[in-house]
Design an enzyme around this catalytic site. Sequence first.
Site, PDB file in Angstrom:
ATOM      1  N   CYS A 159       0.829  -1.212   0.000  1.00 12.52           N
ATOM      2  CA  CYS A 159       0.000   0.000   0.000  1.00 12.52           C
ATOM      3  C   CYS A 159       0.865   1.264   0.000  1.00 12.52           C
ATOM      4  O   CYS A 159       1.485   1.567  -1.013  1.00 12.52           O
ATOM      5  CB  CYS A 159      -0.995  -0.067   1.154  1.00 12.52           C
ATOM      6  SG  CYS A 159      -2.400   1.025   0.906  1.00 12.52           S
ATOM      7  N   HIS A 176      -3.699  -4.873   2.033  1.00  7.70           N
ATOM      8  CA  HIS A 176      -2.916  -5.165   3.241  1.00  7.70           C
ATOM      9  C   HIS A 176      -2.943  -6.657   3.573  1.00  7.70           C
ATOM     10  O   HIS A 176      -3.788  -7.092   4.368  1.00  7.70           O
ATOM     11  CB  HIS A 176      -3.501  -4.405   4.439  1.00  7.70           C
ATOM     12  CG  HIS A 176      -3.134  -2.964   4.489  1.00  7.70           C
ATOM     13  ND1 HIS A 176      -2.171  -2.463   5.333  1.00  7.70           N
ATOM     14  CD2 HIS A 176      -3.591  -1.910   3.779  1.00  7.70           C
ATOM     15  CE1 HIS A 176      -2.062  -1.158   5.154  1.00  7.70           C
ATOM     16  NE2 HIS A 176      -2.920  -0.803   4.218  1.00  7.70           N
ATOM     17  N   GLU A 210      -1.235  -8.322   5.572  1.00  7.78           N
ATOM     18  CA  GLU A 210      -0.994  -8.589   7.003  1.00  7.78           C
ATOM     19  C   GLU A 210      -2.265  -8.458   7.840  1.00  7.78           C
ATOM     20  O   GLU A 210      -2.269  -8.820   9.014  1.00  7.78           O
ATOM     21  CB  GLU A 210       0.122  -7.674   7.538  1.00  7.78           C
ATOM     22  CG  GLU A 210      -0.293  -6.240   7.875  1.00  7.78           C
ATOM     23  CD  GLU A 210      -0.495  -5.336   6.659  1.00  7.78           C
ATOM     24  OE1 GLU A 210      -0.462  -5.817   5.513  1.00  7.78           O
ATOM     25  OE2 GLU A 210      -0.715  -4.118   6.883  1.00  7.78           O
TER      26      GLU A 210
HETATM   27  N1  GLN Z   1      -3.483   6.492   1.278  1.00 12.09           N
HETATM   28  C1  GLN Z   1      -2.214   6.148   1.863  1.00 12.09           C
HETATM   29  C2  GLN Z   1      -1.098   6.932   1.197  1.00 12.09           C
HETATM   30  O1  GLN Z   1      -1.321   7.645   0.284  1.00 12.09           O
HETATM   31  C3  GLN Z   1      -1.941   4.668   1.765  1.00 12.09           C
HETATM   32  C4  GLN Z   1      -2.897   3.917   2.639  1.00 12.09           C
HETATM   33  C5  GLN Z   1      -2.364   2.633   3.186  1.00 12.09           C
HETATM   34  O2  GLN Z   1      -1.176   2.373   3.225  1.00 12.09           O
HETATM   35  N2  GLN Z   1      -3.290   1.844   3.659  1.00 12.09           N
HETATM   36  O3  GLN Z   1       0.020   6.811   1.588  1.00 12.09           O
END
Ligand code: GLN
Length: 189
Positions: free
Chosen positions: A78, A172, A174
Site C-alpha cells: 500500500c 494489506h 498482514e
Molecule cells: N493512502 C495512503 C497513502 O497515500 C496509503 C494507505 C495505506 O497504506 N493503507 O500513503
Amino acid sequence: MKVGVLGLQGAFREQVETLEALGADATIVKTPEQFGAVDAIVVPGGESTTMDKLLDSSGLRTPLRDALRDGMPALAVCAGLIVLAAEVLDGRADQQPLGVIDVTVRRNGYGRQRDSFEADLDVAGLDGGPFPGVFIRAPVIDRVGAGIEVLATHGGAPVLGRHGAVLFATFHPELAGDLRVHELFLKGS
Ligand code: GLN
C-alpha cells in the site's frame, strides 16, 4: 535470513507479527545501522507522504534505494508501494518516490466512496482459493512497466505483482488473517 520491517510509520507491527507467525526472523528497522543488518525488507502500509519525509530524517532514503536497486528482496504494501513506485499521481508536490517498482500509482485512487473495502482476489499460482484483499485508502496502479509480473487484479487494475525481487500489493495482506502472500514473499526472498 533476517527480515527487516521498515518501522518509521504505519502498520509495521502487524508485519512483524505476520512474519513471525511464519517462523521468520523479523526485526524493526528505523536506522541505517539496523538496515545494514537485514537481508530483506518489508515497506509497510501507512501514509506515504509521512514515510517519504521520515526516509530523509532517518537517513534511510539512500541506503534503502541502493539496496533495492541492487536486488534486495522486498515486500511493499500500500503506502510502501507508493514509496517505491516510479511515479505517483495525486501525491504531495515534494513526494519523491524511490523509482524501484516500474509502476504509476494514483494515491487514494478508489476515492472517498470506496476508500476501504474487502474483495476476494484470485492470485496466480496461489493454492487454497481466493485471497481476502483488505483495501484501505489504497492506491490504484494506472500503468505497469514491461518488467512487471501481475499476480492479481481487481476491477481491471493490478493489485498484486512482482518487479524482480520486489513483491508489491495495493491491499494489506498482514490484515487478512491469511499468511499466503507473506509466504510467497519469504519463498522468493
Ligand atoms: N493512502 C495512503 C497513502 O497515500 C496509503 C494507505 C495505506 O497504506 N493503507 O500513503
